[in-house]
Write a protein that holds these residues in place. Sequence first.
Motif, PDB file in Angstrom:
ATOM      1  N   ILE A  80     -68.582  37.249 -72.533  1.00 30.68           N
ATOM      2  CA  ILE A  80     -68.140  36.860 -73.868  1.00 30.68           C
ATOM      3  C   ILE A  80     -66.828  37.572 -74.188  1.00 30.68           C
ATOM      4  N   VAL A  81     -65.816  36.809 -74.477  1.00 24.77           N
ATOM      5  CA  VAL A  81     -64.552  37.418 -74.891  1.00 24.77           C
ATOM      6  C   VAL A  81     -64.032  36.670 -76.105  1.00 24.77           C
ATOM      7  N   HIS A  82     -63.219  37.349 -76.904  1.00 22.90           N
ATOM      8  CA  HIS A  82     -62.637  36.626 -78.036  1.00 22.90           C
ATOM      9  C   HIS A  82     -61.372  35.926 -77.570  1.00 22.90           C
ATOM     10  N   ASP A  83     -60.843  35.029 -78.372  1.00 29.91           N
ATOM     11  CA  ASP A  83     -59.815  34.134 -77.828  1.00 29.91           C
ATOM     12  C   ASP A  83     -58.411  34.713 -77.905  1.00 29.91           C
ATOM     13  N   GLN A  84     -58.251  35.936 -78.351  1.00 29.44           N
ATOM     14  CA  GLN A  84     -56.892  36.460 -78.442  1.00 29.44           C
ATOM     15  C   GLN A  84     -56.542  37.391 -77.293  1.00 29.44           C
ATOM     16  N   ILE A  85     -57.446  37.591 -76.361  1.00 28.38           N
ATOM     17  CA  ILE A  85     -57.139  38.508 -75.267  1.00 28.38           C
ATOM     18  C   ILE A  85     -56.015  37.954 -74.402  1.00 28.38           C
ATOM     19  N   MET A  86     -55.343  38.891 -73.697  1.00 30.95           N
ATOM     20  CA  MET A  86     -54.337  38.439 -72.751  1.00 30.95           C
ATOM     21  C   MET A  86     -55.053  38.250 -71.432  1.00 30.95           C
ATOM     22  N   LYS A  87     -55.339  37.018 -71.141  1.00 28.90           N
ATOM     23  CA  LYS A  87     -56.250  36.653 -70.057  1.00 28.90           C
ATOM     24  C   LYS A  87     -55.958  37.355 -68.733  1.00 28.90           C
ATOM     25  N   PHE A  88     -54.724  37.223 -68.256  1.00 31.38           N
ATOM     26  CA  PHE A  88     -54.423  37.725 -66.916  1.00 31.38           C
ATOM     27  C   PHE A  88     -54.614  39.239 -66.849  1.00 31.38           C
ATOM     28  N   LEU A  89     -54.022  39.934 -67.821  1.00 36.71           N
ATOM     29  CA  LEU A  89     -54.112  41.384 -67.814  1.00 36.71           C
ATOM     30  C   LEU A  89     -55.563  41.824 -68.011  1.00 36.71           C
ATOM     31  N   PHE A  90     -56.260  41.095 -68.861  1.00 33.06           N
ATOM     32  CA  PHE A  90     -57.650  41.426 -69.157  1.00 33.06           C
ATOM     33  C   PHE A  90     -58.488  41.388 -67.889  1.00 33.06           C
ATOM     34  N   ASN A  91     -58.231  40.399 -67.034  1.00 32.18           N
ATOM     35  CA  ASN A  91     -58.989  40.291 -65.789  1.00 32.18           C
ATOM     36  C   ASN A  91     -58.490  41.255 -64.727  1.00 32.18           C
ATOM     37  N   LEU A  92     -57.211  41.595 -64.831  1.00 31.10           N
ATOM     38  CA  LEU A  92     -56.630  42.477 -63.814  1.00 31.10           C
ATOM     39  C   LEU A  92     -57.155  43.907 -63.969  1.00 31.10           C
ATOM     40  N   ALA A  93     -57.353  44.321 -65.209  1.00 30.02           N
ATOM     41  CA  ALA A  93     -57.651  45.732 -65.488  1.00 30.02           C
ATOM     42  C   ALA A  93     -58.860  46.266 -64.721  1.00 30.02           C
ATOM     43  N   PRO A  94     -60.007  45.587 -64.745  1.00 34.73           N
ATOM     44  CA  PRO A  94     -61.140  46.161 -64.009  1.00 34.73           C
ATOM     45  C   PRO A  94     -60.882  46.262 -62.519  1.00 34.73           C
ATOM     46  N   CYS A  95     -60.080  45.329 -61.992  1.00 37.77           N
ATOM     47  CA  CYS A  95     -59.795  45.394 -60.562  1.00 37.77           C
ATOM     48  C   CYS A  95     -59.029  46.673 -60.245  1.00 37.77           C
ATOM     49  N   ILE A  96     -58.036  46.975 -61.069  1.00 36.82           N
ATOM     50  CA  ILE A  96     -57.258  48.193 -60.813  1.00 36.82           C
ATOM     51  C   ILE A  96     -58.168  49.411 -60.939  1.00 36.82           C
ATOM     52  N   ALA A  97     -59.006  49.384 -61.977  1.00 35.22           N
ATOM     53  CA  ALA A  97     -59.853  50.545 -62.226  1.00 35.22           C
ATOM     54  C   ALA A  97     -60.780  50.808 -61.045  1.00 35.22           C
ATOM     55  N   VAL A  98     -61.193  49.767 -60.330  1.00 34.36           N
ATOM     56  CA  VAL A  98     -62.052  49.996 -59.169  1.00 34.36           C
ATOM     57  C   VAL A  98     -61.211  50.313 -57.944  1.00 34.36           C
ATOM     58  N   SER A 227     -69.841  57.470 -80.061  1.00 32.02           N
ATOM     59  CA  SER A 227     -70.131  57.630 -81.481  1.00 32.02           C
ATOM     60  C   SER A 227     -68.890  57.415 -82.328  1.00 32.02           C
ATOM     61  N   GLU A 228     -67.714  57.362 -81.696  1.00 34.29           N
ATOM     62  CA  GLU A 228     -66.519  57.121 -82.509  1.00 34.29           C
ATOM     63  C   GLU A 228     -65.923  55.745 -82.236  1.00 34.29           C
ATOM     64  N   LEU A 229     -65.691  55.484 -80.967  1.00 37.46           N
ATOM     65  CA  LEU A 229     -64.917  54.294 -80.633  1.00 37.46           C
ATOM     66  C   LEU A 229     -65.782  53.164 -80.097  1.00 37.46           C
ATOM     67  N   VAL A 230     -67.038  53.158 -80.439  1.00 37.09           N
ATOM     68  CA  VAL A 230     -67.970  52.150 -79.959  1.00 37.09           C
ATOM     69  C   VAL A 230     -68.101  52.247 -78.438  1.00 37.09           C
ATOM     70  N   ALA A 231     -67.125  51.731 -77.685  1.00 38.56           N
ATOM     71  CA  ALA A 231     -67.173  51.961 -76.248  1.00 38.56           C
ATOM     72  C   ALA A 231     -65.792  52.230 -75.688  1.00 38.56           C
ATOM     73  N   GLY A 232     -64.825  52.486 -76.562  1.00 41.53           N
ATOM     74  CA  GLY A 232     -63.484  52.784 -76.074  1.00 41.53           C
ATOM     75  C   GLY A 232     -62.829  51.591 -75.418  1.00 41.53           C
ATOM     76  N   PHE A 233     -62.157  51.846 -74.314  1.00 44.91           N
ATOM     77  CA  PHE A 233     -61.310  50.804 -73.741  1.00 44.91           C
ATOM     78  C   PHE A 233     -62.091  49.601 -73.253  1.00 44.91           C
ATOM     79  N   HIS A 234     -63.378  49.756 -72.935  1.00 48.59           N
ATOM     80  CA  HIS A 234     -64.083  48.562 -72.464  1.00 48.59           C
ATOM     81  C   HIS A 234     -64.979  47.935 -73.532  1.00 48.59           C
ATOM     82  N   THR A 235     -64.613  48.114 -74.809  1.00 48.32           N
ATOM     83  CA  THR A 235     -65.408  47.502 -75.868  1.00 48.32           C
ATOM     84  C   THR A 235     -65.545  45.997 -75.704  1.00 48.32           C
ATOM     85  N   GLU A 236     -64.454  45.351 -75.274  1.00 50.40           N
ATOM     86  CA  GLU A 236     -64.468  43.887 -75.221  1.00 50.40           C
ATOM     87  C   GLU A 236     -65.008  43.350 -73.907  1.00 50.40           C
TER      88      GLU A 236
END
Lengths: 346, 171, 374
Positions: A80-98, A227-236
């Motif tokens: 589930i994602v909202h419609d304002q994300i930047m699609k390409f970068l959004f999908n790229l990020a987890p790949c880099i992180a791994v 407790s502060e940022l819900v889940a931080g960078f991977h909230t979405e």
Amino acid sequence: MIQKFAESLSTQPYIQSLIYGAICSTLILGVSALCVMSLIFLERKVSAWMQSRLGPNRVGPRGLLQMIADGIKLIRKEDIVHDQIMKFLFNLAPCIAVAAPFAAFATVPFADGVQVVDFQLGIIYVFALTGFSVVGILIAGYASVNRYSLLGALRATAQMISYEIPMIIALLGVLCFTETLSLRETVLYQQTHGWNILYAPVSFIIFFIAATAECNRAPFDLVEAESELVAGFHTEYAGIKFAMFFFGEYIAMMLACSLTVVIFMGGWLAPFGFLPFEVGSILYTVWGLGWFAAKVALLLFTMMWFRWTFPRLRIDQLMVFCWKVLIPISMVNLLIMAVISALIKG
Amino acid sequence: MEKYFKDIFNGAIALLQGMSITLKTMFGVLAKDEATTVQYPEETLDLDHTFGYVQAQFDDDGYSNCTTCMGCIRACPPGCITLTRGKHPENPKQKIAITYTLDYAKCEFCNLCVEACNDDAIFMAPIHEFPFFDRSKMNVEMVTDMKKGNDLKELSDQEIKDMEAKMKRLF
Amino acid sequence: MNFEEKLASQLKPEEYLINIGPQHPSTHGVLRLLVTLEGEIIKNVEPDIGYLHRCFEKICENRTYPMGIPMTDRMDYLGAMLNNLGYALAAEKLGEIEVPVRSQWIRIIVCELNRIASHLLWLAAFGADTGALTMFMFGLRERELVLDILEQASGSRLTYGYIRIGGVARDVDKTFIKKTNEFIKLFPAKLKEYETLLGGNPIFHERTKNVGTMSRETALSFGVTGPMLRSTGLAQDLRKNCSYLPYDQLDFEVASNNHPDCYGRYLVRMKEMGESLKIVEQALEKLQDGEIMPKMKPIFKPKKGEAYVKIEAPRGQFGVYMESDGKNKPHRVKFRAPSFSNLSVINTIAKGGLVADLIVILGSIDIVLGDVDR
Ligand code: SF4
Ligand code: SF4
């Protein structure tokens, strides 16, 4: 062994190295996936025990299949994602992180001869890649178009960049003695001279603390401070992409512990130079792998122990701790180590 | 300068003390089986339920004890009790409740109805587990269900008797 | 223009609005905070309440007097006993009812146990807010024991409805006293454990000291009561200052100190748990056999008049105003909820801090949204 196998398949050197790389990365991926799963399971168990609970024990014998069940759940989950994300970068990020921490494993010597490549610049390569994993988090925060994510990502950047400094300075103190950047040779140095932790305990402590901060573990887990940022960078993020971040986080943790073991705790060496098998034999390799795994497990347990005991620091305190405590101490430490090594080596 | 190092040192000691507590708990769980967790469906806590959650109707020789005085209905805050009045089959002068319905969707388990009842016709049964999976089923018919003996998670007669005895002692 | 748009329109270029809640891990219920941030620094906090408003005051006016008791349970659901007590005391004042001695002591025991349970949950949640998740489990573990005791008395674990107009719903039995005694023996060691695990931790000190500092004047002008007020150095405790139950026969101290910050509030609550334990211990000794309910008419119908009762709830001063017009239903009921006034101070004390501070401050205020919204 794998090298020989690759050579037998083809005579072209670049095809040989391609095959070699493919086999090695599959092996590492498989093993590390298994390790991460057992690590997550252990983390849940240890946290439960520390909180006087029992932990997962329903799925499979003693709850051992829990992680598989969770994995299947995460993979099958709707993304589930909202419609304002930047699609390409959004999908790229987890790949880099791994990919970033994963690639760094290429040069870690698990045992004598069990190493993908033995670079002369191994340490620099590893640090370059761990630094790169920040990019993944930053992209994730930016592409999510969510203020919580952005805050988390910015915190992550500030934190990881600052903690790299004491980590490397602490390392320099050790390098004064070992005089090599290759991780394998670092271990071999310790074989003849004894473990580095004995000469450089301060470096070890600073390195380990900074490594904990580097992989965003509690008490430095501000990046995803739930407790502060819900889940931080991977909230979405949800489903498989979230699982990738999770995976990346645990691989980074394993990498940090492996590095600490290689640099300070003698890699695959048994304590007190205990050596029941002939160097070079298969049994020796297995023996070395066992010791390596045991030491890494000890450090991982310590990290979990930190996490389930301490409260979280605040972002400014985190920075103060880095710049006013760790960096000065590591500088002084470096100076002392340099002077001692100069005296010893003449 | 001295304070700087002292702070770091004391801080480290306090952190170690904190860590010793979690480690102690961990060994308590592992070695001495001190976990607080109760494995719920298999194990249950040994609770001394002197006061339960389910309100049930007393059953007196197959007929309810209720004299339909409406005291409970007036006392009930959300108004979840309904009953119909009827005659006692053997003693037509005596009025009894033919149906006595309780809407568990509304009930607050406040015990006010039991306190209002002067005829010991209703009581709180010592039962914890009564999940409903359908809202329409939450309207429980007390009198008839009780007679059939399948009310409230199929209690046996003996169990209901035990409950009665226990409740009588208390109120 | 709604609330949020209005705030958004006032933003400066370097500021942005972040919406914390109503679904957020640490707003302790359904509180919504509209926070204006500049980087991580808080410029303004606007609490938006009312998500849990259930019209309890109005419902109470449409119910007879005894029927109001279960309603009060559901306001401050962590200190339900004390809400019951406030309501019952107000009704007794209107109806001029004398409460039997045994009932009074039982009331003290259950109320203080409930205070301990409430503070334990606060401690657990506060630990979780600062990131110490083990503290969360430890706090809940001991709270469970208290709830067991209260269940033994009242039959419920959260919404007790135990204190009735005139006395208590039923007598306590031997098991209750045994369990309470066991708890009294066990608890001081546990308090020390929390002190080592959380209170002595330097990271915790860093997180709480000088965070959310509030002067005594601010506290008084906002009507802040309870542990928050006592941490500013004012030993104001209604159990001592206006004795409503036989608290004057007991020997206990009012926990107060001069750290008007989150750490001070932590200290006050920790001390208060110890003091409550002392009260329970003494009250158990004073418990003698006797009636628990006075002789009352079946239908409670007080004379025309009005009554105001204030008691010391775990979160502060809980007040009940009740007006009777001679019928069996109250003409007007008004509750003074401590959480509501305590929450109102958040903008003043959180301004200038960081986002992480806001969470700690919110935790240290110890709000229960059921109490704020009613
Ligand atoms: S327990 Fe309370 S709410 Fe339930 S039926 Fe009885 S009076 Fe009504
Ligand atoms: S249950 Fe009791 S109070 Fe209710 S109508 Fe019957 S006799 Fe009256």
